[in-house]
Motif scaffolding. Structure first.
Motif, mmCIF file in Angstrom:
data_model
loop_
_atom_site.group_PDB
_atom_site.id
_atom_site.type_symbol
_atom_site.label_atom_id
_atom_site.label_comp_id
_atom_site.label_asym_id
_atom_site.label_seq_id
_atom_site.Cartn_x
_atom_site.Cartn_y
_atom_site.Cartn_z
ATOM 1 N N ARG A 154 -6.165 -57.828 -29.411
ATOM 2 C CA ARG A 154 -6.581 -56.708 -28.392
ATOM 3 C C ARG A 154 -5.292 -56.337 -27.571
ATOM 4 O O ARG A 154 -4.327 -56.788 -27.214
ATOM 5 C CB ARG A 154 -7.218 -57.480 -27.128
ATOM 6 N N SER A 212 -8.049 -61.096 -16.199
ATOM 7 C CA SER A 212 -8.231 -59.488 -16.396
ATOM 8 C C SER A 212 -6.784 -58.867 -16.147
ATOM 9 O O SER A 212 -6.636 -57.714 -16.578
ATOM 10 C CB SER A 212 -9.149 -59.027 -15.273
ATOM 11 N N ASP A 237 -9.963 -54.503 -19.282
ATOM 12 C CA ASP A 237 -11.410 -54.295 -18.511
ATOM 13 C C ASP A 237 -12.525 -55.252 -18.835
ATOM 14 O O ASP A 237 -13.237 -55.614 -17.964
ATOM 15 C CB ASP A 237 -12.026 -53.002 -19.123
ATOM 16 N N GLU A 238 -12.262 -55.864 -20.066
ATOM 17 C CA GLU A 238 -13.154 -57.174 -20.414
ATOM 18 C C GLU A 238 -12.217 -58.328 -20.386
ATOM 19 O O GLU A 238 -11.482 -58.298 -21.094
ATOM 20 C CB GLU A 238 -13.708 -56.857 -21.769
#
Length: 461
Positions: free
Chosen positions: A32, A5, A50-51
């Protein structure tokens, strides 16, 4: 051994995200951007997701800009297990590669495009590096010719009104080249910040670039070019005032020609002829020299000057190096132009007069440029072996070789051709022709020096 993360990227010198910044290709093949990017010192950058990233091999591509605006980029990959798997993946015990791997060595599946993604330069605007080098080359060429031409016209040039007009004509053209090069640098930097030629317009990009050190240098070049464009013809009799060459020759006995007493200001034989004209630079022409000062000051905010050594001291040395190199390089080109122009028009070239006068200025300029350049090289290079183990060092060696060629030609003119021309009255045609060829070759060598200097400015050390 668990979903990721947070990724921390540490750089060796202060930097800011540039272009696309930090981008991740997750194991599912999705590109991302971090949900948050934080840094407390511009040295360590934390990318927060966050993911979390999980389930295979992911790639990270990063682009930052150093304070001197040089883009620095790289990529790496890492592997994490799937969250649902009870089986721990065996991680490599050796450091992961930081260079892009061949596509055939990467796992198949959704991440089969990882090889292309890890090519850090793939997302950059097409031909970005080439355009940047060309823009810097135009800026340097324009600055060298404009500054050197102005000093040549004011200090060295003694002759007819049309000769002075011709030199000033090329000074103005060089100022235009400088402005075009600076504008090209601006466009290049906007594309570097945005990563795309089609997104150079947003005002946020302009503010980012113009508030940077390189942005200030670009603005100073544009302002300096505008001031130097005002170089217009205003002549006076060469014997009407003090002669700066004689003053220099008396204070610092360098260069060819007969010696003069310290402080001498009157005409002395070969230095000035009775019918010579000189460029009068008082009045509104002082703005031209303000343009020279502004352009030279811009070199304190560009290149490795911004990142290496003591900031103030390195800036002063860089300005001295740039100014002296411009006086020498631009002066050689203008000298070649005048003697060849007179020859083509069937006039007496009076080459010995210009050669003697310029030798005084060039000798001082070469000493200053060489000393300042040596200090800059020592400051920038971490070790002597960098001269042959780094790209920057190898380009520097190539530049020094060409500078040496030009300097040897200058020394040959000084020690051999000028005395030979002075002994013969009138000068032998063969000697004049040899001098013209020599200064032409010297000018060509200087042109390649400017090109290599553009490469040095653009290259990371």
């Amino acid at each position: 051994d668990e979903p990721v993360s947070e990724i921390t990227i540490v750089v060796s010198g202060e930097a800011q995200p540039s272009g696309e910044g930090f981008v991740v290709l997750d194991p599912g093949g999705e590109v991302r951007m971090p949900d948050r990017v934080t840094s407390g010192d511009n040295l360590s950058w934390s990318l927060h997701f966050d993911e979390p990233i999980e389930g295979g091999t992911a790639g990270v591509r990063w682009t930052v800009a150093a304070p001197d605006a040089h883009p620095i980029e790289g990529s790496f990959r890492f592997t994490v297990p799937a969250a649902s798997s009870d089986e721990q993946l065996e991680l490599p015990t050796e450091p992961l590669p930081t260079e892009p791997l061949p596509a055939e060595s990467l796992p198949a599946g959704p991440s089969s495009s990882l090889g292309e993604f890890l090519d850090a330069g793939a997302s950059r605007a097409p031909m970005l590096d080439l355009v940047g080098m060309a823009a810097r080359g135009f800026s340097l060429l324009g600055a060298m010719l404009a500054i050197g031409g102005i000093v040549f016209a004011a200090v060295v040039m003694r002759g007819s009104e049309r000769d002075i007009r011709s030199v000033l004509f090329w000074v103005r053209r060089a100022s235009v080249v400088l402005a075009l090069g600076a504008f090209g640098e601006l466009l290049h930097q906007l594309a570097s910040v945005n990563g795309n030629w089609l997104t150079i317009w947003p005002m946020s990009s302009f503010s980012t670039v113009l508030w940077s050190s390189l942005g200030l240098a670009i603005v100073m070049r544009l302002v300096g070019a505008g001031m130097m464009l005002r170089a217009h013809l205003d002549v006076v009799g060469a014997q009407a005032g003090p002669d700066p060459v004689l003053a220099l020759h008396g204070a610092v006995p360098v260069g060819a020609g007969p010696r003069v007493s310290a402080g001498a200001t009157g005409p002395s034989g070969v230095y000035v002829r009775a019918d010579d004209k000189a460029w009068r630079v008082d009045g509104d022409l002082t703005l031209v020299f303000a343009g020279v000062a502004v352009t030279v000051a811009g070199f304190a905010f560009d290149g490795h000057t911004v990142t290496e050594g003591m900031r103030v001291l390195t800036s002063l040395v860089a300005m001295a190096h740039a100014a002296a190199a411009a006086v020498w390089a631009g002066g050689v080109v203008m000298l070649a132009h005048v003697v060849w122009r007179r020859h083509q028009q069937g006039r007496d070239s009076h080459a010995v007069q210009l050669a003697i006068r310029f030798s005084v200025v060039a000798a001082i300029a070469l000493v200053v440029a060489g000393g300042a350049g040596t200090l800059l090289a020592v400051t920038i290079l971490d070790r002597f072996s960098d001269l042959w183990t780094t790209t920057w060092g190898r380009v520097l060696v190539a530049k020094l070789f060409l500078v040496g060629v030009a300097a040897v030609l200058g020394a040959y003119n000084h020690k051999v051709l000028i005395p030979r021309m002075m002994r013969r009255s009138p000068a032998a045609p063969h000697t004049d022709a040899e001098f013209r060829r020599s200064v032409l070759i010297e000018g060509v060598a200087i042109g390649f020096v400017v090109l290599l200097t553009a490469l040095l400015v653009a290259s990371a050390s």
